[in-house]
Motif scaffolding. Sequence first.
Motif, short mmCIF file in Angstrom:
data_model
loop_
_atom_site.label_atom_id
_atom_site.label_comp_id
_atom_site.label_asym_id
_atom_site.label_seq_id
_atom_site.Cartn_x
_atom_site.Cartn_y
_atom_site.Cartn_z
N ASN A 210 58.37 -37.97 29.58
CA ASN A 210 58.99 -36.85 30.29
C ASN A 210 57.97 -35.79 30.67
O ASN A 210 58.29 -34.60 30.77
CB ASN A 210 60.10 -36.23 29.43
N ARG A 217 54.25 -39.96 33.81
CA ARG A 217 55.53 -40.56 33.39
C ARG A 217 55.57 -42.04 33.75
O ARG A 217 55.96 -42.88 32.92
CB ARG A 217 56.71 -39.84 34.07
N GLN A 238 66.03 -41.95 27.17
CA GLN A 238 65.38 -40.67 26.88
C GLN A 238 64.80 -39.97 28.11
O GLN A 238 64.45 -38.81 28.04
CB GLN A 238 64.26 -40.89 25.86
N ASP A 240 64.36 -37.83 31.26
CA ASP A 240 65.09 -36.70 31.85
C ASP A 240 64.86 -36.59 33.35
O ASP A 240 65.74 -36.17 34.09
CB ASP A 240 64.67 -35.39 31.18
N TYR A 241 63.66 -36.96 33.78
CA TYR A 241 63.32 -36.86 35.20
C TYR A 241 63.85 -38.07 35.97
O TYR A 241 64.03 -39.15 35.40
CB TYR A 241 61.80 -36.78 35.37
N SER A 271 74.43 -43.69 31.41
CA SER A 271 73.38 -42.67 31.31
C SER A 271 73.72 -41.44 32.15
O SER A 271 74.34 -41.54 33.21
CB SER A 271 72.04 -43.26 31.78
N LYS A 272 73.28 -40.27 31.67
CA LYS A 272 73.48 -39.03 32.43
C LYS A 272 72.45 -38.90 33.55
O LYS A 272 72.60 -38.05 34.43
CB LYS A 272 73.38 -37.83 31.48
N ASN A 273 71.41 -39.71 33.48
CA ASN A 273 70.39 -39.72 34.53
C ASN A 273 70.83 -40.74 35.59
O ASN A 273 70.81 -41.94 35.38
CB ASN A 273 69.04 -40.13 33.93
#
Length: 407
Positions: A210, A217, A238, A240-241, A271-273
């Motif tokens: 991240n 990354r 894990q 976030d980007y 996933s929230k991504n």
Amino acid sequence: MNSQKKIIKPFLAFVLLMLGLILGAIVFVQWILFGNSYLDFPYLIALKEYYQEYIPFLLDDNPAQNSFIRYVVPLILFFISISVVSIVVLFFLLIIRRFSKLRQEIVDKIHNNRVEKLIIEYLYTQSPFAVTNLKLFSKARVIKPLVVLHENIIGNKASLTNALFYELKLDAFVAKKIDSIFWHVRIKYMLVASSMNIVSVIDKIKRNINDQNSDVRNAAQNALLTLDKSHSFDFLHQVDYPISKWQQISLHRTIVRESIPLPNFGDFLMSKNDTVVIFALIMIESFYQRDNAEKVIALLKHSNEAIRHQALHVVKALDYKEAAPELIAKFSNESTHIQVDIVEALAKFDTPDSVDFLKKLLEKSDFKINWAIIKNMSSSTLKKIVGDNPPSAELEKMIKHLAYLKN
């Protein structure tokens, strides 16, 4: 924290330089106007004499203007002097740097040749003498040819290359470099760790997934795929980007090239991504993981159109016919782009419900929808729906054009 230091240090250097120039200008002006013995160098004395000789020609009867000229002209002379000195100094520094670089290139070539010969000697003789001599060179110099060799040879020699790498304790050096404050250094040695299978640095690499720098990354994520054999894809939980399209292709390439054991990519669909979800959908389609039908169909209601679009691709590619009722129900509420995806999937399914729905659409839809239907529907089904007399001249032209393209 490291990024803040990188910004603060150049800023402080710039501030100090500006303060130095201002102080220098003040001292110079004071000397020109009033004189100071500690600045009585030949060049400065000559400059002062020229100033005192020609300054009267610039003055007139306006006291305010004369005062301005007396102070501004010395400032101009100061910056001209600084510029001349800087140009001369930079010129000589450039020459010195050029010769130094040429000399360093010659030295590097000699050392690199010596390192390569010692490595080859070790591979064929396992000579302790070769190991001892390799330890005399910098670790960075030895790593490059070892990695190149390891990636381009197989069998016993590849194993010996790996053994030599660890015997020279280069793994510890790589681990240290992965903590570097310089992003390009971290990338370089994460790639080395991946190539040489240095599993001891997995935790260090995880700290980079991240990173603010996208290149860092990407390097960390690719390295984890090859190093963390038992949990290759855990980093997807894990990140976030966003994972860029280019990185998704790179990850897919690494999976195929390194024969990475595949997880059930359906585990990442929640996933929230959003980019992780899209990547998981692409992998489900690429590796034909049909067991995820229920999860994929659920994504047809996702708020992100890009995810709905990708989910429709999977539904069509893996022939999830159980999605037909959902697709028919949501058709009217979607954009034209998604509607085209829906009719392409329904046309491929060729179920009674989907055929009835598409038959109704052919009678009232626009060019894009109709073309998507007839292009994806089987010839027998299309003939059954349309018959010998298409409902419109435009549709008849489209059918004839499609037949021409197929022939």
